[in-house]
Design a protein around this motif. Structure first.
Motif, PDB file in Angstrom:
ATOM      1  N   CYS A 185       1.151  -0.754   0.025  1.00 12.24           N
ATOM      2  CA  CYS A 185      -0.385  -0.137   0.208  1.00 12.24           C
ATOM      3  C   CYS A 185       0.917   1.093  -0.155  1.00 12.24           C
ATOM      4  O   CYS A 185       0.522   2.480  -0.896  1.00 12.24           O
ATOM      5  CB  CYS A 185      -0.829   0.319   1.238  1.00 12.24           C
ATOM      6  SG  CYS A 185      -2.208  -1.318   1.022  1.00 12.24           S
ATOM      7  N   CYS A 209       1.851   1.860  -3.616  1.00  9.05           N
ATOM      8  CA  CYS A 209      -0.073   1.606  -4.393  1.00  9.05           C
ATOM      9  C   CYS A 209      -1.026   2.760  -4.508  1.00  9.05           C
ATOM     10  O   CYS A 209      -1.628   3.390  -4.817  1.00  9.05           O
ATOM     11  CB  CYS A 209      -1.163   0.428  -4.248  1.00  9.05           C
ATOM     12  SG  CYS A 209      -2.345   0.000  -4.822  1.00  9.05           S
ATOM     13  N   CYS A 210      -0.962   3.432  -2.887  1.00  6.55           N
ATOM     14  CA  CYS A 210      -1.592   4.236  -3.349  1.00  6.55           C
ATOM     15  C   CYS A 210      -1.796   5.509  -3.551  1.00  6.55           C
ATOM     16  O   CYS A 210      -1.937   6.735  -4.337  1.00  6.55           O
ATOM     17  CB  CYS A 210      -1.643   4.656  -1.337  1.00  6.55           C
ATOM     18  SG  CYS A 210      -2.962   6.145  -0.334  1.00  6.55           S
ATOM     19  N   GLU A 267      -1.939   4.954  -7.384  1.00  7.12           N
ATOM     20  CA  GLU A 267      -2.975   4.853  -7.736  1.00  7.12           C
ATOM     21  C   GLU A 267      -3.936   6.559  -7.678  1.00  7.12           C
ATOM     22  O   GLU A 267      -5.044   6.953  -8.402  1.00  7.12           O
ATOM     23  CB  GLU A 267      -4.492   3.839  -6.815  1.00  7.12           C
ATOM     24  CG  GLU A 267      -3.710   2.648  -6.933  1.00  7.12           C
ATOM     25  CD  GLU A 267      -5.247   2.241  -6.656  1.00  7.12           C
ATOM     26  OE1 GLU A 267      -5.658   2.073  -6.014  1.00  7.12           O
ATOM     27  OE2 GLU A 267      -5.008   0.261  -7.093  1.00  7.12           O
ATOM     28  N   GLY A 319      -6.524   8.468   0.897  1.00  4.49           N
ATOM     29  CA  GLY A 319      -6.699   7.365   0.933  1.00  4.49           C
ATOM     30  C   GLY A 319      -5.831   6.803   1.416  1.00  4.49           C
ATOM     31  O   GLY A 319      -6.695   5.245   0.817  1.00  4.49           O
ATOM     32  N   THR A 368      -7.156   2.256   1.157  1.00  4.59           N
ATOM     33  CA  THR A 368      -6.572   1.008   0.186  1.00  4.59           C
ATOM     34  C   THR A 368      -5.960   0.297   0.998  1.00  4.59           C
ATOM     35  O   THR A 368      -5.734  -0.543   0.832  1.00  4.59           O
ATOM     36  CB  THR A 368      -5.526   2.137  -0.047  1.00  4.59           C
ATOM     37  OG1 THR A 368      -5.347   3.585  -1.116  1.00  4.59           O
ATOM     38  CG2 THR A 368      -4.584   1.288  -1.286  1.00  4.59           C
ATOM     39  N   ARG A 409      -8.770  -1.998   2.068  1.00  8.71           N
ATOM     40  CA  ARG A 409      -8.629  -3.013   0.970  1.00  8.71           C
ATOM     41  C   ARG A 409      -8.162  -4.236   0.199  1.00  8.71           C
ATOM     42  O   ARG A 409      -8.038  -5.033  -0.517  1.00  8.71           O
ATOM     43  CB  ARG A 409      -8.876  -1.637  -0.867  1.00  8.71           C
ATOM     44  CG  ARG A 409      -9.411  -2.775  -2.018  1.00  8.71           C
ATOM     45  CD  ARG A 409      -8.921  -1.979  -3.177  1.00  8.71           C
ATOM     46  NE  ARG A 409      -8.008  -1.363  -3.566  1.00  8.71           N
ATOM     47  CZ  ARG A 409      -7.164  -0.612  -4.068  1.00  8.71           C
ATOM     48  NH1 ARG A 409      -8.147   0.029  -5.548  1.00  8.71           N
ATOM     49  NH2 ARG A 409      -5.723  -0.823  -4.355  1.00  8.71           N
ATOM     50  N   GLU A 410      -6.868  -3.219   0.357  1.00  8.26           N
ATOM     51  CA  GLU A 410      -5.426  -4.776   0.234  1.00  8.26           C
ATOM     52  C   GLU A 410      -5.470  -5.767   0.919  1.00  8.26           C
ATOM     53  O   GLU A 410      -4.811  -6.832   0.299  1.00  8.26           O
ATOM     54  CB  GLU A 410      -4.306  -4.156  -0.326  1.00  8.26           C
ATOM     55  CG  GLU A 410      -4.155  -2.369  -1.524  1.00  8.26           C
ATOM     56  CD  GLU A 410      -4.603  -2.912  -3.017  1.00  8.26           C
ATOM     57  OE1 GLU A 410      -3.841  -3.365  -3.167  1.00  8.26           O
ATOM     58  OE2 GLU A 410      -5.631  -3.586  -3.275  1.00  8.26           O
ATOM     59  N   ASP A 427     -13.539  -0.084  -3.199  1.00  4.15           N
ATOM     60  CA  ASP A 427     -12.159   0.310  -3.981  1.00  4.15           C
ATOM     61  C   ASP A 427     -13.033   1.505  -3.930  1.00  4.15           C
ATOM     62  O   ASP A 427     -12.659   2.733  -4.867  1.00  4.15           O
ATOM     63  CB  ASP A 427     -12.240  -0.036  -4.872  1.00  4.15           C
ATOM     64  CG  ASP A 427     -11.316  -0.043  -6.127  1.00  4.15           C
ATOM     65  OD1 ASP A 427      -9.858   0.824  -5.863  1.00  4.15           O
ATOM     66  OD2 ASP A 427     -11.930  -0.044  -7.388  1.00  4.15           O
ATOM     67  N   LYS A 437     -12.417   4.064  -2.053  1.00  2.00           N
ATOM     68  CA  LYS A 437     -11.306   4.854  -1.844  1.00  2.00           C
ATOM     69  C   LYS A 437     -11.294   6.141  -2.869  1.00  2.00           C
ATOM     70  O   LYS A 437     -10.561   7.047  -2.861  1.00  2.00           O
ATOM     71  CB  LYS A 437     -10.307   3.952  -1.990  1.00  2.00           C
ATOM     72  CG  LYS A 437      -8.377   3.620  -2.329  1.00  2.00           C
ATOM     73  CD  LYS A 437      -8.518   4.119  -3.369  1.00  2.00           C
ATOM     74  CE  LYS A 437      -8.269   3.272  -4.502  1.00  2.00           C
ATOM     75  NZ  LYS A 437      -8.188   3.529  -6.241  1.00  2.00           N
ATOM     76  N   SER A 438     -11.546   5.636  -4.419  1.00  2.00           N
ATOM     77  CA  SER A 438     -11.467   6.384  -5.589  1.00  2.00           C
ATOM     78  C   SER A 438     -12.431   7.713  -5.387  1.00  2.00           C
ATOM     79  O   SER A 438     -12.262   8.770  -5.588  1.00  2.00           O
ATOM     80  CB  SER A 438     -11.868   5.822  -6.736  1.00  2.00           C
ATOM     81  OG  SER A 438     -11.480   4.492  -6.733  1.00  2.00           O
ATOM     82  N   GLN A 492     -10.103   9.982  -3.012  1.00  2.00           N
ATOM     83  CA  GLN A 492      -8.849  10.408  -3.724  1.00  2.00           C
ATOM     84  C   GLN A 492      -9.484  11.143  -5.015  1.00  2.00           C
ATOM     85  O   GLN A 492      -8.579  12.210  -5.357  1.00  2.00           O
ATOM     86  CB  GLN A 492      -8.542   9.790  -4.356  1.00  2.00           C
ATOM     87  CG  GLN A 492      -7.742   8.285  -3.475  1.00  2.00           C
ATOM     88  CD  GLN A 492      -7.088   7.248  -4.259  1.00  2.00           C
ATOM     89  OE1 GLN A 492      -7.010   6.775  -5.049  1.00  2.00           O
ATOM     90  NE2 GLN A 492      -5.743   7.382  -3.118  1.00  2.00           N
TER      91      GLN A 492
END
Length: 286
Positions: free
Chosen positions: A87, A90-91, A94, A133, A137, A140-141, A191, A194-195, A198
């Protein structure tokens, strides 16, 4: 490009929806921004994809060995550990991808690319803005990667994936693709949240005070279906991507270990048809 459509569907306004569904979103992007619009934000995932995959499979394998026993629970725990650690990369990746996909085309665009987006975000919002986020994240992950590796392990065993099987690669592709779908289904509503977090504030004033506030406002405005928005396009992408990832890692790992086990300079023996094959190397053994 399917993920680009997924993000746009996830964050569009309920009062004035821009897209009616996956196909309408696809046609609209091509019409308004050309085919290149489908690949907005592609540089961000490409930039970190190789490193993330290496990190995920490496952490998962080492965690499984540290746990000492290959069991379904340990497969899940090792996968969850790998998901949590990646993460950190990844965070921000993304975040850049989401903002690039949602920015206007042409001269009005705010960012020239992934690194420019992250630099601008850091300049305006600091480290907290770059990691916006992060909690979502992690939520989610962590479980989704546990499901990811658990599902793949269970499926490869159930399908009887063994070296020498003429259907080995198709079986690995099926197991990997199905594991990817199971992974996304397990945490897809997170997700969406999260979207939205962000993307919050990109077009107007920020709306959400945090994860729970985002969930509450989204549900009140659009009902439970908001948490499945963009799911179809995400699953269309998930199967081939994860099928290729797992099959490639497993086949390469099996080949490398076979080479390492052979004494230096020894020729490859012609194996008798009835000879027992060595066990298939699982990604969890990395």
């Amino acid at each position: 490009e399917r993920r680009a459509r997924g993000v746009r569907l996830q964050v569009q306004s309920a009062g004035k929806p821009q897209y009616r569904g996956t196909l309408h979103c696809f046609r609209s992007i091509v019409k308004q921004e050309s085919v290149l619009g489908l690949y907005k934000g592609l540089g961000s995932p490409l930039m970190g994809l190789t490193f993330i995959n290496a990190l995920v499979f490496g952490v998962q394998g080492n965690t499984l060995r540290a746990l000492g026993r290959d069991s379904p629970l340990n497969q899940f725990l090792a996968g969850a550990a790998a998901g949590a650690i990646q993460c950190v990369i990844c965070c921000p990746m993304e975040l850049a991808k989401t903002r690039l996909q949602l920015q206007d085309a042409g001269a009005a665009r705010a960012y020239r690319g992934s690194l420019h987006c992250l630099a601008q975000t850091y300049r305006r919002e600091g480290l907290r803005g770059v990691n916006r986020g992060m909690v979502a994240t992690l939520l989610r992950e962590t479980p989704s990667f546990g499901v990811y590796f658990l599902a793949y392990d269970v499926l490869t065993r159930a399908l009887g994936c063994e070296p020498g099987d003429r259907l080995l690669v198709p079986k690995l592709l099926l197991a990997g693709g199905t594991a990817g779908i199971a992974s996304w289904l397990s945490t897809y509503p997170v997700d969406v949240v999260k979207s939205r977090l962000q993307a919050d504030g990109l077009r107007g004033a920020p709306r959400y005070r945090g994860i729970l506030d985002c969930v509450r406002q989204s549900y009140q405005a659009e009902g439970w279906r908001v948490f499945t928005r963009g799911l179809a396009s995400t699953l269309l992408r998930a199967f081939p991507v994860n099928a290729a990832t797992f099959a490639t890692v497993t086949v390469v790992l099996t080949y490398v270990r076979d080479e390492e086990a052979r004494p230096e300079g020894e020729a490859v023996p012609a194996a008798p048809a009835a000879a027992a094959s060595p066990p298939l190397a699982q990604p969890s053994s990395l």
